[in-house]
Design an enzyme around this catalytic site. Structure first.
Site, PDB file in Angstrom:
ATOM      1  N   ARG A 143       2.911  -1.635  10.853  1.00  0.00           N
ATOM      2  CA  ARG A 143       2.986  -2.972  10.292  1.00  0.00           C
ATOM      3  C   ARG A 143       3.717  -2.647   8.878  1.00  0.00           C
ATOM      4  NH1 ARG A 143      -1.601  -7.697   8.326  1.00  0.00           N
ATOM      5  NH2 ARG A 143      -0.339  -9.061   9.857  1.00  0.00           N
TER       6      ARG A 143
ATOM      7  N   CYS B 228      -7.105 -21.846   3.014  1.00  0.00           N
ATOM      8  CA  CYS B 228      -7.322 -22.424   1.544  1.00  0.00           C
ATOM      9  C   CYS B 228      -7.607 -21.112   0.846  1.00  0.00           C
ATOM     10  CB  CYS B 228      -8.682 -23.121   1.525  1.00  0.00           C
ATOM     11  SG  CYS B 228      -9.975 -22.086   2.152  1.00  0.00           S
TER      12      CYS B 228
ATOM     13  N   LYS C  33      -2.574 -31.241   0.716  1.00  0.00           N
ATOM     14  CA  LYS C  33      -3.962 -30.977   1.111  1.00  0.00           C
ATOM     15  C   LYS C  33      -4.391 -32.073   2.141  1.00  0.00           C
ATOM     16  CE  LYS C  33      -6.806 -29.691  -1.793  1.00  0.00           C
ATOM     17  NZ  LYS C  33      -7.969 -29.921  -2.959  1.00  0.00           N
TER      18      LYS C  33
ATOM     19  N   CYS D  60     -12.266 -16.446   2.526  1.00  0.00           N
ATOM     20  CA  CYS D  60     -11.927 -15.036   2.975  1.00  0.00           C
ATOM     21  C   CYS D  60     -11.470 -14.266   1.991  1.00  0.00           C
ATOM     22  CB  CYS D  60     -11.061 -15.333   4.199  1.00  0.00           C
ATOM     23  SG  CYS D  60      -9.596 -16.212   3.897  1.00  0.00           S
TER      24      CYS D  60
ATOM     25  N   TYR E 276       0.866  -1.292   0.212  1.00  0.00           N
ATOM     26  CA  TYR E 276      -0.044   0.035  -0.164  1.00  0.00           C
ATOM     27  C   TYR E 276       0.644   1.275   0.092  1.00  0.00           C
ATOM     28  CZ  TYR E 276      -3.692  -3.319   0.819  1.00  0.00           C
ATOM     29  OH  TYR E 276      -4.654  -4.213   0.465  1.00  0.00           O
TER      30      TYR E 276
ATOM     31  N   GLY F 163      -4.382 -14.812  12.153  1.00  0.00           N
ATOM     32  CA  GLY F 163      -5.028 -14.151  11.188  1.00  0.00           C
ATOM     33  C   GLY F 163      -6.275 -15.101  10.843  1.00  0.00           C
TER      34      GLY F 163
ATOM     35  N   GLN G 167     -16.250 -36.194  -1.378  1.00  0.00           N
ATOM     36  CA  GLN G 167     -15.219 -36.115  -2.101  1.00  0.00           C
ATOM     37  C   GLN G 167     -14.218 -35.390  -1.433  1.00  0.00           C
ATOM     38  OE1 GLN G 167     -16.446 -33.964  -5.894  1.00  0.00           O
ATOM     39  NE2 GLN G 167     -18.356 -34.259  -4.997  1.00  0.00           N
TER      40      GLN G 167
ATOM     41  N   GLU H 239     -24.359 -43.000   4.973  1.00  0.00           N
ATOM     42  CA  GLU H 239     -23.315 -42.701   3.802  1.00  0.00           C
ATOM     43  C   GLU H 239     -23.178 -44.458   3.539  1.00  0.00           C
ATOM     44  OE1 GLU H 239     -21.415 -40.609   2.564  1.00  0.00           O
ATOM     45  OE2 GLU H 239     -20.562 -42.359   1.389  1.00  0.00           O
TER      46      GLU H 239
HETATM   47  C1  FAD Z   1      -9.925 -34.569  -6.238  1.00  0.00           C
HETATM   48  C2  FAD Z   1     -10.962 -33.327  -5.554  1.00  0.00           C
HETATM   49  C3  FAD Z   1     -10.422 -32.205  -4.975  1.00  0.00           C
HETATM   50  C4  FAD Z   1     -11.078 -31.208  -4.555  1.00  0.00           C
HETATM   51  N1  FAD Z   1     -10.762 -30.046  -4.178  1.00  0.00           N
HETATM   52  C5  FAD Z   1     -11.461 -29.127  -3.622  1.00  0.00           C
HETATM   53  C6  FAD Z   1     -10.881 -28.048  -3.170  1.00  0.00           C
HETATM   54  O1  FAD Z   1      -9.638 -27.851  -2.970  1.00  0.00           O
HETATM   55  N2  FAD Z   1     -11.820 -27.136  -2.665  1.00  0.00           N
HETATM   56  C7  FAD Z   1     -13.076 -26.942  -2.991  1.00  0.00           C
HETATM   57  O2  FAD Z   1     -13.858 -26.111  -2.376  1.00  0.00           O
HETATM   58  N3  FAD Z   1     -13.784 -28.251  -3.391  1.00  0.00           N
HETATM   59  C8  FAD Z   1     -12.765 -29.011  -3.890  1.00  0.00           C
HETATM   60  N4  FAD Z   1     -13.468 -30.464  -4.485  1.00  0.00           N
HETATM   61  C9  FAD Z   1     -14.758 -30.256  -4.358  1.00  0.00           C
HETATM   62  C10 FAD Z   1     -15.566 -30.658  -3.042  1.00  0.00           C
HETATM   63  O3  FAD Z   1     -14.931 -31.815  -2.624  1.00  0.00           O
HETATM   64  C11 FAD Z   1     -17.213 -31.019  -3.296  1.00  0.00           C
HETATM   65  O4  FAD Z   1     -17.504 -29.709  -3.866  1.00  0.00           O
HETATM   66  C12 FAD Z   1     -17.722 -31.128  -2.036  1.00  0.00           C
HETATM   67  O5  FAD Z   1     -17.180 -32.365  -1.403  1.00  0.00           O
HETATM   68  C13 FAD Z   1     -19.311 -31.375  -2.346  1.00  0.00           C
HETATM   69  O6  FAD Z   1     -19.719 -31.791  -0.892  1.00  0.00           O
HETATM   70  P1  FAD Z   1     -21.072 -32.780  -0.857  1.00  0.00           P
HETATM   71  O7  FAD Z   1     -21.224 -33.049   0.407  1.00  0.00           O
HETATM   72  O8  FAD Z   1     -22.117 -31.868  -1.636  1.00  0.00           O
HETATM   73  O9  FAD Z   1     -21.156 -34.037  -1.779  1.00  0.00           O
HETATM   74  P2  FAD Z   1     -19.723 -35.162  -1.676  1.00  0.00           P
HETATM   75  O10 FAD Z   1     -18.495 -34.846  -1.074  1.00  0.00           O
HETATM   76  O11 FAD Z   1     -19.814 -35.709  -3.036  1.00  0.00           O
HETATM   77  O12 FAD Z   1     -20.517 -36.192  -0.660  1.00  0.00           O
HETATM   78  C14 FAD Z   1     -21.911 -36.774  -0.986  1.00  0.00           C
HETATM   79  C15 FAD Z   1     -22.050 -38.108  -0.246  1.00  0.00           C
HETATM   80  O13 FAD Z   1     -22.996 -38.631  -0.289  1.00  0.00           O
HETATM   81  C16 FAD Z   1     -22.991 -40.196  -0.533  1.00  0.00           C
HETATM   82  N5  FAD Z   1     -24.047 -40.673  -1.121  1.00  0.00           N
HETATM   83  C17 FAD Z   1     -24.607 -40.413  -2.380  1.00  0.00           C
HETATM   84  N6  FAD Z   1     -25.539 -41.080  -2.381  1.00  0.00           N
HETATM   85  C18 FAD Z   1     -25.905 -41.766  -1.256  1.00  0.00           C
HETATM   86  C19 FAD Z   1     -27.077 -42.663  -0.905  1.00  0.00           C
HETATM   87  N7  FAD Z   1     -27.942 -43.025  -1.609  1.00  0.00           N
HETATM   88  N8  FAD Z   1     -26.920 -43.268   0.276  1.00  0.00           N
HETATM   89  C20 FAD Z   1     -26.033 -42.793   1.147  1.00  0.00           C
HETATM   90  N9  FAD Z   1     -25.067 -42.098   0.946  1.00  0.00           N
HETATM   91  C21 FAD Z   1     -24.873 -41.537  -0.463  1.00  0.00           C
HETATM   92  C22 FAD Z   1     -21.620 -40.199  -1.192  1.00  0.00           C
HETATM   93  O14 FAD Z   1     -20.948 -41.382  -1.042  1.00  0.00           O
HETATM   94  C23 FAD Z   1     -20.798 -39.232  -0.940  1.00  0.00           C
HETATM   95  O15 FAD Z   1     -20.284 -39.795   0.450  1.00  0.00           O
HETATM   96  C24 FAD Z   1     -12.717 -31.280  -4.601  1.00  0.00           C
HETATM   97  C25 FAD Z   1     -13.271 -32.341  -5.474  1.00  0.00           C
HETATM   98  C26 FAD Z   1     -12.306 -33.452  -5.690  1.00  0.00           C
HETATM   99  C27 FAD Z   1     -12.977 -34.773  -6.215  1.00  0.00           C
HETATM  100  C1  FMN Z   2      -9.629 -11.619   4.291  1.00  0.00           C
HETATM  101  C2  FMN Z   2      -8.480 -11.061   4.828  1.00  0.00           C
HETATM  102  C3  FMN Z   2      -8.242  -9.568   4.915  1.00  0.00           C
HETATM  103  C4  FMN Z   2      -6.958  -9.067   5.330  1.00  0.00           C
HETATM  104  N1  FMN Z   2      -7.011  -7.678   5.203  1.00  0.00           N
HETATM  105  C5  FMN Z   2      -5.912  -7.229   5.834  1.00  0.00           C
HETATM  106  C6  FMN Z   2      -5.957  -5.763   6.387  1.00  0.00           C
HETATM  107  O1  FMN Z   2      -7.080  -5.232   6.194  1.00  0.00           O
HETATM  108  N2  FMN Z   2      -4.827  -5.135   6.691  1.00  0.00           N
HETATM  109  C7  FMN Z   2      -3.528  -6.025   6.980  1.00  0.00           C
HETATM  110  O2  FMN Z   2      -2.471  -5.379   7.251  1.00  0.00           O
HETATM  111  N3  FMN Z   2      -3.545  -7.269   6.510  1.00  0.00           N
HETATM  112  C8  FMN Z   2      -4.648  -7.859   6.083  1.00  0.00           C
HETATM  113  N4  FMN Z   2      -4.856  -9.259   5.756  1.00  0.00           N
HETATM  114  C9  FMN Z   2      -3.466 -10.065   6.095  1.00  0.00           C
HETATM  115  C10 FMN Z   2      -3.506 -10.638   7.503  1.00  0.00           C
HETATM  116  O3  FMN Z   2      -3.640  -9.672   8.440  1.00  0.00           O
HETATM  117  C11 FMN Z   2      -2.509 -11.507   8.019  1.00  0.00           C
HETATM  118  O4  FMN Z   2      -1.276 -11.038   7.955  1.00  0.00           O
HETATM  119  C12 FMN Z   2      -2.355 -12.745   7.057  1.00  0.00           C
HETATM  120  O5  FMN Z   2      -3.711 -13.160   6.882  1.00  0.00           O
HETATM  121  C13 FMN Z   2      -1.516 -13.742   7.449  1.00  0.00           C
HETATM  122  O6  FMN Z   2      -1.698 -14.339   8.757  1.00  0.00           O
HETATM  123  P1  FMN Z   2      -2.335 -15.820   8.970  1.00  0.00           P
HETATM  124  O7  FMN Z   2      -1.570 -16.861   8.233  1.00  0.00           O
HETATM  125  O8  FMN Z   2      -2.536 -15.862  10.321  1.00  0.00           O
HETATM  126  O9  FMN Z   2      -3.797 -15.498   8.412  1.00  0.00           O
HETATM  127  C14 FMN Z   2      -5.832  -9.703   5.385  1.00  0.00           C
HETATM  128  C15 FMN Z   2      -5.888 -11.240   5.463  1.00  0.00           C
HETATM  129  C16 FMN Z   2      -7.160 -11.998   4.967  1.00  0.00           C
HETATM  130  C17 FMN Z   2      -7.122 -13.284   5.030  1.00  0.00           C
HETATM  131  S1  SF4 Z   3     -11.720 -19.477   4.145  1.00  0.00           S
HETATM  132 FE1  SF4 Z   3     -11.543 -20.216   6.377  1.00  0.00          FE
HETATM  133  S2  SF4 Z   3     -10.435 -21.852   6.232  1.00  0.00           S
HETATM  134 FE2  SF4 Z   3      -9.904 -21.137   4.263  1.00  0.00          FE
HETATM  135  S3  SF4 Z   3      -8.109 -19.773   4.617  1.00  0.00           S
HETATM  136 FE3  SF4 Z   3     -10.159 -18.382   5.058  1.00  0.00          FE
HETATM  137  S4  SF4 Z   3     -10.203 -18.428   7.104  1.00  0.00           S
HETATM  138 FE4  SF4 Z   3      -8.749 -20.049   6.501  1.00  0.00          FE
END
Ligand code: FAD
Ligand code: FMN
Ligand code: SF4
Length: 642
Positions: free
Chosen positions: A220, A345, A430, A349, A172, A318, A420, A412
């Site tokens: 800061r 992740c 992860k 936020c 900034y 944070g 997933q 389940e």
């Molecule tokens: C490899 C991979 C990486 C991903 N990484 C990310 C990420 O980093 N960030 C992110 O935001 N999203 C990620 N996603 C997407 C995220 O995981 C999904 O959006 C999320 O899991 C959806 O949640 P859900 O509960 O709606 O469905 P699901 O996770 O699909 O869960 C549904 C569950 O219902 C069960 N089920 C289905 N039918 C029935 C039934 N008839 N009876 C009983 N059980 C049943 C299934 O077995 C399953 O366990 C990823 C997906 C994959 C595949």
């Molecule tokens: C949603 C979000 C908004 C932020 N806004 C500011 C801010 O207004 N001023 C600032 O100095 N840092 C800001 N930051 C940085 C945080 O203050 C912090 O330094 C950063 O998240 C790293 O710390 P952490 O790993 O503990 O989250 C922001 C971070 C996040 C996630």
């Molecule tokens: S969304 Fe929630 S879990 Fe993901 S980085 Fe931001 S505070 Fe952490």
């Protein structure tokens, strides 16, 4: 675990803090459109104060309208703001927290729409990231801005803040003056190290002059810009004692600017916890005043160790404050099992705020941003609720409903809960996501919820048992395109590969360069498999502008993975995949083929629920395949509505 240092008090100038835990400034987007403080913001911060934090630093607060970084950033450029800010300090003081106002001017890191005018900067060099035109500040304008910092600090003092924090980090305005990358002036405020430092030192002096000698002033900084042509740690080590002489009592040691590769100011899970502590230690040594360490320090034990080692005097947590406002009290009482951990992740936020232009929340904490409303009351008539599917949406819905007094069973079909999220937590870095599944199950069963694994719910079961309400959280199943050979023996879905159902062979071809495809490639490479990724679009759907996207692409590139864009598949045989890319026809060797081509919602039970007139909610991927945030938040809301 012994957290003796973290929970010991510390004094900064006239302010004595009950402990050494700090909530750093984090913009929320909860402020009112006229830049006043809203009830939503007060409730959100008060909830964090209730959690036992020693010092809460408000989000960025603009010292001038032209310094606003986003449209509803709160402001302190006029006396009219004092009353609203006073309501905020009163609310935080009720819980025993001290609070500091963060004084901010975005400089060139903003848009005309937010600043109300052309952004201003030391030199008219547009931001690398935002690429907005900006105006070089005149001498007169520099004087006005310095004066505004002083006046803003005085207003903060009048509003009851216990301290102010001057925001000189993250690229900034103040960083822009310090940096040889963004400051190309040849007058008294640019050129030599001395001259580039002048603006910041004059801001500190102006603030100190207005608030008097006893009022705590924190600054800061980004200890290192970590960009080519920027300043480095050595420069900050030299500047730190001069900032102390100018009037600061403590230094908050962050790192990076907007254009730092991989967004290290708000590092993703791709970066190690505590990665920035060595810089805090260096600035502590150079300055001789208390420093606040920050940067992926989520675990109170890690903070305590860093404090005991002398890396820092206070630790800022944070995003951990966003994910679990009670984590400090839980840690103090040894209830570590109950802490919901931030996974870094960034989805809910900073990316929601900065990329989606929505107010901030947390992927894993659906109550974040709704503190003003509070959770729904206990159900008047508890119901027998079935949650079908134990993925993120189902677990979140079940927890939300059981806490309201409903009798909840999750069914389940798989052997383990998680949906997933089980494959999602297998790629490198992860694994951290698994922590949420374990946490959700612990919390749910603690409230007497029941999980039944390997129990598929069918139309027949619904007709036989007739639950009183159903949450359909059945997720989504993977789909593929009709390519010749796609049903072959050595063609597998990415989820099956990730959960270990498939014996791996090299070389592999991954079809689809979205998150699932790239992360599966990352996983395969980590297991020694050579990978080619084929993507039909002209670009990868995973951008390098997010922290995780940047590191993911970088890991793949360093490992020699080949990403082919514009690839239209024409056929898969036992040992090869054929495709066209533009005019060219290509064939690539493939001992195995992995598909990551998207998913379709699983809602086959909905018609039975309609037939039986059972009230139902469809949540998460079952509604529409999306992400964890939508799954967890929709699940939560369904549980609140039942
Ligand atoms: C490899 C991979 C990486 C991903 N990484 C990310 C990420 O980093 N960030 C992110 O935001 N999203 C990620 N996603 C997407 C995220 O995981 C999904 O959006 C999320 O899991 C959806 O949640 P859900 O509960 O709606 O469905 P699901 O996770 O699909 O869960 C549904 C569950 O219902 C069960 N089920 C289905 N039918 C029935 C039934 N008839 N009876 C009983 N059980 C049943 C299934 O077995 C399953 O366990 C990823 C997906 C994959 C595949
Ligand atoms: C949603 C979000 C908004 C932020 N806004 C500011 C801010 O207004 N001023 C600032 O100095 N840092 C800001 N930051 C940085 C945080 O203050 C912090 O330094 C950063 O998240 C790293 O710390 P952490 O790993 O503990 O989250 C922001 C971070 C996040 C996630
Ligand atoms: S969304 Fe929630 S879990 Fe993901 S980085 Fe931001 S505070 Fe952490």
């Amino acid at each position: 675990m012994q957290l003796t240092t973290l929970f010991s008090s510390i004094t900064i100038n006239s302010m004595t803090l009950p402990n050494r835990a700090v909530m750093p400034a984090m913009a929320t987007g909860y402020g009112n459109a006229d830049s006043t403080v809203s009830d939503r913001l007060i409730a959100y911060l008060a909830r964090r104060a209730q959690g036992g934090t020693g010092l809460i630093i408000t989000e960025v607060c603009a010292v001038l309208p032209r310094g606003k970084g986003f449209p509803n950033e709160i402001g302190v450029w006029d006396d009219n703001f004092i009353d609203g800010l006073k309501r905020l300090t009163n609310a935080l003081h009720l819980h025993g927290s001290k609070t500091a106002l963060q004084l901010h001017h975005a400089g060139r890191e903003t848009f005309k729409a937010a600043a109300g005018d052309l952004p201003e900067a030391p030199s008219a060099i547009p931001s690398v990231v935002l690429n907005q035109p900006c105006e070089e500040m005149s001498f007169e304008r520099i004087g006005i801005v310095i004066d505004a910092y002083g006046k803003a600090a005085l207003r903060a003092q009048k509003a009851g803040f216990d301290a102010v924090e001057i925001h000189a980090a993250h690229g900034y305005l103040l960083t822009q003056f310090l940096s040889p990358f963004s400051n190309h002036r040849s007058d008294a405020y640019g050129g030599s190290e001395e001259k580039r430092s002048r603006f910041v030192l004059e801001v500190i002096e102006a603030v100190r002059k207005e608030v008097g000698p006893d009022f705590p002033v924190i600054i800061r900084i980004s200890a290192d810009e970590l960009i080519k042509g920027g300043y480095d740690l050595g420069f900050m080590e030299r500047l730190a004692p001069r900032m102390v002489s100018a009037g600061v009592d403590a230094i908050h040691v962050s790192v990076g600017v907007y254009s730092t590769p991989g967004n290290l100011s708000i590092a993703s899970f791709d970066t190690d916890p505590g990665f920035n502590l060595s810089r805090a230690r260096a600035i502590r040594k150079a300055s001789g005043v208390p420093v606040i360490g920050v940067g992926r320090i989520n675990h109170p034990q890690m903070a305590d160790d860093a404090l005991s080692r002398g890396d820092a005097d206070l630790i800022a947590f944070g995003r951990q404050h966003i994910t679990d406002p009670d984590f400090l009290n839980k840690a103090r009482q040894g209830r570590f099992d109950e802490i919901r951990w931030c996974v870094s992740c960034n989805q809910g936020c900073i990316e929601r705020l900065g990329l989606e232009m929505k107010s901030s929340t947390c992927t894993f904490n659906p109550e974040c941003g709704r503190e003003y409303a509070g959770p729904a009351p206990l159900a008047e008539t508890p119901r027998r609720v079935w949650v079908i599917g134990a993925g993120p949406a189902g677990l979140s819905a079940a927890l939300s409903a059981v806490k309201r007094g409903h009798e909840v069973d999750i069914f389940e079909k798989d052997a383990f809960p998680g949906g997933q999220l089980l494959p999602a937590s297998r790629p490198p870095r992860k694994e951290i996501y698994m922590g949420w599944i374990d946490w959700a199950i612990r919390e749910f069963t603690k409230h007497n919820g029941r999980i039944h694994c390997q129990k598929e719910v069918t139309r027949k079961t619904l007709h036989a048992k007739k639950p009183q309400a159903v949450i359909l959280a059945t997720g989504a199943y993977p789909v593929t395109a009709p390519i010749p050979g796609i049903k072959g023996d050595r063609v597998f879905d990415a989820r099956d590969v990730l959960v270990g159902k498939v014996s791996l062979e090299s070389p592999a071809v991954v079809i689809g360069a979205g998150h699932v495809g790239l992360e599966t490639a990352d996983y395969l490479i980590s297991r020694g498999i050579e990978v080619t990724i084929l993507e039909m679009q002209p670009f990868s759907p995973v951008g390098k502008h997010t922290a995780h996207g940047y590191w993911l692409h970088r890991r793949l590139k360093q490992a020699g993975a080949r990403v082919v864009l514009n690839a239209v598949l024409t056929g898969i045989s036992n040992a090869t995949v054929s495709y066209t890319s533009g005019e060219d026809r290509e064939t690539v060797a493939a001992a195995m083929v992995v598909t990551a081509m998207g998913a379709r919602s699983e809602t086959s039970l909905e018609s039975a629920l309609k037939e039986l007139s059972i009230p139902y909610w469809i949540v998460g991927d079952a509604q529409n395949p999306r992400r964890l945030l939508e799954a967890i938040h929709e699940g939560y809301r369904a549980g609140q509505e039942i």
